[in-house]
Motif scaffolding. Structure first.
Motif, PDB file in Angstrom:
ATOM      1  N   UNK A 475       6.471   5.871  10.855  1.00  0.00           N
ATOM      2  CA  UNK A 475       7.555   5.499  10.145  1.00  0.00           C
ATOM      3  C   UNK A 475       8.296   6.675   9.412  1.00  0.00           C
ATOM      4  N   UNK A 476       7.383   7.459   8.935  1.00  0.00           N
ATOM      5  CA  UNK A 476       7.916   8.708   8.191  1.00  0.00           C
ATOM      6  C   UNK A 476       8.788   9.695   9.262  1.00  0.00           C
ATOM      7  N   UNK A 477       8.151   9.885  10.247  1.00  0.00           N
ATOM      8  CA  UNK A 477       8.644  10.804  11.265  1.00  0.00           C
ATOM      9  C   UNK A 477      10.125  10.426  11.685  1.00  0.00           C
ATOM     10  N   UNK A 478      10.351   9.210  11.414  1.00  0.00           N
ATOM     11  CA  UNK A 478      11.837   8.557  11.875  1.00  0.00           C
ATOM     12  C   UNK A 478      12.958   9.003  10.742  1.00  0.00           C
ATOM     13  N   UNK A 479      12.236   9.350   9.682  1.00  0.00           N
ATOM     14  CA  UNK A 479      13.151  10.048   8.600  1.00  0.00           C
ATOM     15  C   UNK A 479      14.608   9.400   8.427  1.00  0.00           C
ATOM     16  N   UNK A 480      14.546   8.285   8.161  1.00  0.00           N
ATOM     17  CA  UNK A 480      15.685   6.967   7.956  1.00  0.00           C
ATOM     18  C   UNK A 480      16.600   7.404   6.668  1.00  0.00           C
ATOM     19  N   UNK A 481      17.716   7.134   6.439  1.00  0.00           N
ATOM     20  CA  UNK A 481      18.282   7.458   5.163  1.00  0.00           C
ATOM     21  C   UNK A 481      17.539   6.507   4.242  1.00  0.00           C
ATOM     22  N   UNK A 482      17.220   5.257   4.827  1.00  0.00           N
ATOM     23  CA  UNK A 482      16.570   4.230   3.660  1.00  0.00           C
ATOM     24  C   UNK A 482      15.316   3.722   4.417  1.00  0.00           C
ATOM     25  N   UNK A 483      14.160   3.782   3.826  1.00  0.00           N
ATOM     26  CA  UNK A 483      12.914   3.224   4.512  1.00  0.00           C
ATOM     27  C   UNK A 483      12.294   2.326   3.771  1.00  0.00           C
ATOM     28  N   UNK A 484      11.933   1.214   4.240  1.00  0.00           N
ATOM     29  CA  UNK A 484      11.077   0.144   3.568  1.00  0.00           C
ATOM     30  C   UNK A 484       9.763  -0.124   4.171  1.00  0.00           C
ATOM     31  N   UNK A 485       8.856   0.252   3.430  1.00  0.00           N
ATOM     32  CA  UNK A 485       7.506  -0.051   3.748  1.00  0.00           C
ATOM     33  C   UNK A 485       6.853  -1.367   3.182  1.00  0.00           C
ATOM     34  N   UNK A 486       6.154  -1.935   4.059  1.00  0.00           N
ATOM     35  CA  UNK A 486       5.374  -3.085   3.661  1.00  0.00           C
ATOM     36  C   UNK A 486       4.043  -2.949   3.504  1.00  0.00           C
ATOM     37  N   UNK A 487       3.533  -2.764   2.552  1.00  0.00           N
ATOM     38  CA  UNK A 487       1.928  -2.737   2.143  1.00  0.00           C
ATOM     39  C   UNK A 487       1.587  -1.577   3.576  1.00  0.00           C
ATOM     40  N   UNK A 488       1.897  -0.598   3.359  1.00  0.00           N
ATOM     41  CA  UNK A 488       1.274   0.367   4.365  1.00  0.00           C
ATOM     42  C   UNK A 488      -0.198   1.055   4.169  1.00  0.00           C
ATOM     43  N   UNK A 489      -0.788   0.690   2.965  1.00  0.00           N
ATOM     44  CA  UNK A 489      -2.154   1.273   2.862  1.00  0.00           C
ATOM     45  C   UNK A 489      -3.204   0.033   2.290  1.00  0.00           C
ATOM     46  N   UNK A 490      -2.960  -1.138   2.827  1.00  0.00           N
ATOM     47  CA  UNK A 490      -3.955  -2.040   2.312  1.00  0.00           C
ATOM     48  C   UNK A 490      -5.589  -1.762   3.082  1.00  0.00           C
ATOM     49  N   UNK A 491      -5.541  -1.065   4.012  1.00  0.00           N
ATOM     50  CA  UNK A 491      -6.711  -1.105   4.925  1.00  0.00           C
ATOM     51  C   UNK A 491      -7.402   0.662   4.570  1.00  0.00           C
ATOM     52  N   UNK A 492      -6.915   1.125   3.829  1.00  0.00           N
ATOM     53  CA  UNK A 492      -6.943   2.666   3.175  1.00  0.00           C
ATOM     54  C   UNK A 492      -8.013   2.611   2.261  1.00  0.00           C
ATOM     55  N   UNK A 493      -8.823   3.538   2.037  1.00  0.00           N
ATOM     56  CA  UNK A 493      -9.778   3.715   0.783  1.00  0.00           C
ATOM     57  C   UNK A 493      -8.918   4.225  -0.352  1.00  0.00           C
ATOM     58  N   UNK A 494      -9.328   4.115  -1.444  1.00  0.00           N
ATOM     59  CA  UNK A 494      -8.675   4.295  -2.851  1.00  0.00           C
ATOM     60  C   UNK A 494      -8.150   5.872  -2.789  1.00  0.00           C
ATOM     61  N   UNK A 495      -9.225   6.674  -2.271  1.00  0.00           N
ATOM     62  CA  UNK A 495      -8.890   8.371  -2.546  1.00  0.00           C
ATOM     63  C   UNK A 495      -7.999   8.658  -1.505  1.00  0.00           C
ATOM     64  N   UNK A 496      -7.957   8.256  -0.389  1.00  0.00           N
ATOM     65  CA  UNK A 496      -6.763   8.429   0.602  1.00  0.00           C
ATOM     66  C   UNK A 496      -5.594   7.821   0.232  1.00  0.00           C
ATOM     67  N   UNK A 497      -5.628   6.403  -0.294  1.00  0.00           N
ATOM     68  CA  UNK A 497      -4.252   6.002  -0.836  1.00  0.00           C
ATOM     69  C   UNK A 497      -3.643   6.970  -1.844  1.00  0.00           C
ATOM     70  N   UNK A 498      -4.311   7.546  -2.679  1.00  0.00           N
ATOM     71  CA  UNK A 498      -3.731   8.113  -3.674  1.00  0.00           C
ATOM     72  C   UNK A 498      -3.173   9.273  -3.096  1.00  0.00           C
ATOM     73  N   UNK A 499      -3.853  10.125  -2.293  1.00  0.00           N
ATOM     74  CA  UNK A 499      -3.301  11.379  -1.580  1.00  0.00           C
ATOM     75  C   UNK A 499      -1.892  10.739  -0.926  1.00  0.00           C
ATOM     76  N   UNK A 500      -2.025   9.684  -0.099  1.00  0.00           N
ATOM     77  CA  UNK A 500      -0.777   9.116   0.676  1.00  0.00           C
ATOM     78  C   UNK A 500       0.402   8.831  -0.514  1.00  0.00           C
ATOM     79  N   UNK A 501       0.221   8.316  -1.376  1.00  0.00           N
ATOM     80  CA  UNK A 501       1.271   8.201  -2.401  1.00  0.00           C
ATOM     81  C   UNK A 501       1.760   9.369  -2.979  1.00  0.00           C
ATOM     82  N   UNK A 502       1.066  10.602  -3.176  1.00  0.00           N
ATOM     83  CA  UNK A 502       1.407  11.769  -3.546  1.00  0.00           C
ATOM     84  C   UNK A 502       2.260  12.397  -2.565  1.00  0.00           C
ATOM     85  N   UNK A 503       1.764  12.341  -1.400  1.00  0.00           N
ATOM     86  CA  UNK A 503       2.409  13.007  -0.319  1.00  0.00           C
ATOM     87  C   UNK A 503       3.661  12.233   0.005  1.00  0.00           C
TER      88      UNK A 503
END
Length: 559
Positions: A475-503
């Motif tokens: 989804x990020x590689x598509x680089x659309x002008x408007x990107x809507x993400x629905x719960x993209x990290x529900x199966x990811x651990x908390x540490x990885x999720x925090x890194x994903x949020x910042x990046x």
């Protein structure tokens, strides 16, 4: 059969009319040759054997050889062309069904499981294609009957008239016998499609079923559907057996009548020995065309039911109409929701400025689903509007809208391809940055062949967290002008999720991003957060502010 079903069947025949005509011509040559064989043998007996003429014998044997060569080559090439017409007609129908299902306006999938659509695109399309392939055979059989009748008229007028006058009623009876087969075939295909759909649904959710301990209930559900499908298949098989047996009895009785009439005429001296041999041979030959016409009738009986089911998909009403307005190549990405009503949404009003990262929290999952459906324009709102850069989404051409607004669903599936191909499927931006932001580069490094590693169907060779990260990278590689993400990290651990949020926040800076989620890490990275309760906006602010001021927000996010 319904009018749309007839249109599908006629369209399939028209699409292959050249091949059908060629195959019919070659098949007619084969049937004509088959009918001439006993006639030529009768001539050999009367002209050569009875007179003892060696020259006449050689001449007519040569004629017989030519007849065999013609009928052999006609059958070989006619069958090849008919088979090509059959396969091409089925292929064309599958393409039409695929285009309809994938059309941006949607609607074809409503009320149908994915497996049911697959069954229609395979089994039903194949049956209609088979009918197209048998159509030339039916024409050839009719020509064979006409040639036989003409030959019998030459041998004996009563025999010829018997075939000419007896064939139409026999064909009509055959058509009547085929009607129950059409009804049974329709039920059989419907039940088979339903069983396929449920099987695909269960396989897709197998892990969830096991996690809930619902294997027994799932097995019972499929067993019930499978038994219904088996019963429908057995009913159709009995109808086919009854159809074939009845047709065989009717044609057998008719052929026996022709042979008996020829024998009586020979005993009275009204037919020569060669004529009797020709009459008996033609009577035996008639079994082939009659059986062929019965087969063609059965094929079309089943095809009529399948054509009706295909027509239902092709003629399904659109879920949303297409618009005509266009957007610039690079829209600003401003979103505005005005009095939005749909499902559980009850007058949502929100303004999302271009280039902002906005979180949306919905305690009720149904509210989130309805919002996503409206943003992606999978449905038309009951009232109100979604506007992109000030233009009502209902007025924007769907191709422009989908290019400007990408809604990445929570359950987005991966393809059966390499990891690199999955991420690059709709890429407009740099893959490396998207992979890093979603931490999918770590997934690639853990795989045996890195980005070239082939994934299994729906990405089941990956863990749930790995699948989510790869889907997010796509989804990020598509680089659309408007990107809507629905719960993209529900199966990811908390540490990885925090890194994903910042990046993610860094990568999407200057691009409009909407996060429909309850993840504290993602919401903390948002510029502002909107709380949806009871179908409307009840609070706005930063994540920290809402944690302090809203009990409902705090319960939902920190639960």
């Amino acid at each position: 059969m319904s009018a749309p079903g007839r249109a599908v069947l006629r369209g399939a025949l028209r699409g292959q009319r050249r091949r059908v005509a060629t195959a019919a011509l070659l098949g007619s040559g084969h049937q004509t040759g088959e009918a001439l064989v006993p006639v030529v043998i009768g001539v050999v007996i009367d002209v050569a054997v009875a007179t003892g003429s060696g020259r006449a014998l050689l001449l007519w044997l040569a004629v017989l050889g030519v007849v065999f060569v013609v009928l052999s080559f006609s059958y070989r090439f006619g069958a090849r062309v008919a088979e090509r017409a059959s396969e091409q007609a089925a292929h064309d129908l599958r393409l039409r069904l695929t285009r309809r299902v994938l059309d941006a306006r949607g609607g074809a999938e409503r009320g149908r499981l994915p497996g049911a659509l697959a069954a229609i695109a395979s089994g039903d399309a194949e049956r209609v294609g088979a009918a197209v392939g048998t159509a030339p055979f039916g024409v050839a059989c009719a020509v064979g009957l006409a040639v036989s009748a003409a030959a019998l008229l030459n041998v004996s007028v009563p025999l010829g008239l018997l075939v000419l006058l007896g064939t139409p009623p026999l064909l009509y009876l055959t058509h009547l016998v085929g009607r129950p087969l059409t009804r049974r075939s329709e039920g059989e295909q419907e039940r088979a499609a339903q069983a396929s759909g449920i099987a695909a649904d269960l396989v897709a959710g197998l892990r969830v079923v096991k996690g809930l301990g619902a294997e027994a209930a799932a097995a019972d559900r499929y067993r019930t559907t499978s038994r219904a499908s088996l019963a429908a298949a057995l009913h159709a098989a009995r109808a086919r057996a009854g159809h074939d047996g009845t047709v065989l009895a009717l044609t057998g009785g008719f052929i026996a009548t022709v042979a008996l009439t020829g024998a009586v005429l020979a005993m009275r001296g009204q037919v020569s020995v060669g004529g009797l041999v020709a009459a008996v041979g033609l009577a035996q030959f008639l079994h082939g065309p009659f059986r062929g016409l019965g087969f063609v009738n059965g094929a079309f009986a089943q095809a009529r039911a399948s054509a009706g089911r295909i027509a239902e998909v092709l003629d399904a009403p659109w879920a949303v109409p297409d618009g005509t307005a266009t957007l610039p190549a690079e829209p600003d990405g401003a979103l505005r929701l005005r009095d939005l009503h749909h499902g559980s949404l009850r007058g949502v009003d929100a303004d999302i400025a271009p280039g902002t990262l906005v979180g949306v929290v919905a305690p009720d999952p149904a509210t989130a689903s309805d919002l996503l459906a409206c943003l992606s324009r999978d449905v038309a709102p009951e009232r109100g509007s979604v506007q992109v850069d000030g233009v009502d989404a209902a007025e924007i051409a769907l191709t422009d809208l989908r290019r400007a607004v990408l809604v990445a669903e929570h359950g987005a599936a991966l393809f059966e391809a390499s990891l690199a191909d999955n991420v690059a499927a709709a890429a407009r931006g740099p893959l490396a940055a998207a992979l890093a932001a979603a931490t999918a580069d770590e997934v690639a490094s853990a795989l045996p062949h890195g980005m070239a590693t082939e994934l299994t169907e729906r990405g089941r060779s990956l863990s749930g967290g790995q699948r989510q990260r790869v889907a997010l990278a796509r989804a990020l590689a598509a680089d659309p002008p408007v990107l809507v993400l629905h719960d993209p990290t529900t199966a990811v651990d908390a540490v990885t999720e925090a890194r994903v949020a910042r990046r993610l926040a860094a990568l999407r800076r200057g691009r409009t991003t909407v996060l429909v989620t309850t993840s504290p890490a993602l919401l903390d990275a948002a510029d502002t957060v909107v709380l949806l309760e009871d179908g409307t906006v009840t609070a706005r602010g930063s994540h920290a502010d809402l944690l302090r001021t809203s009990d409902s927000y705090r319960r939902t996010v920190l639960a």
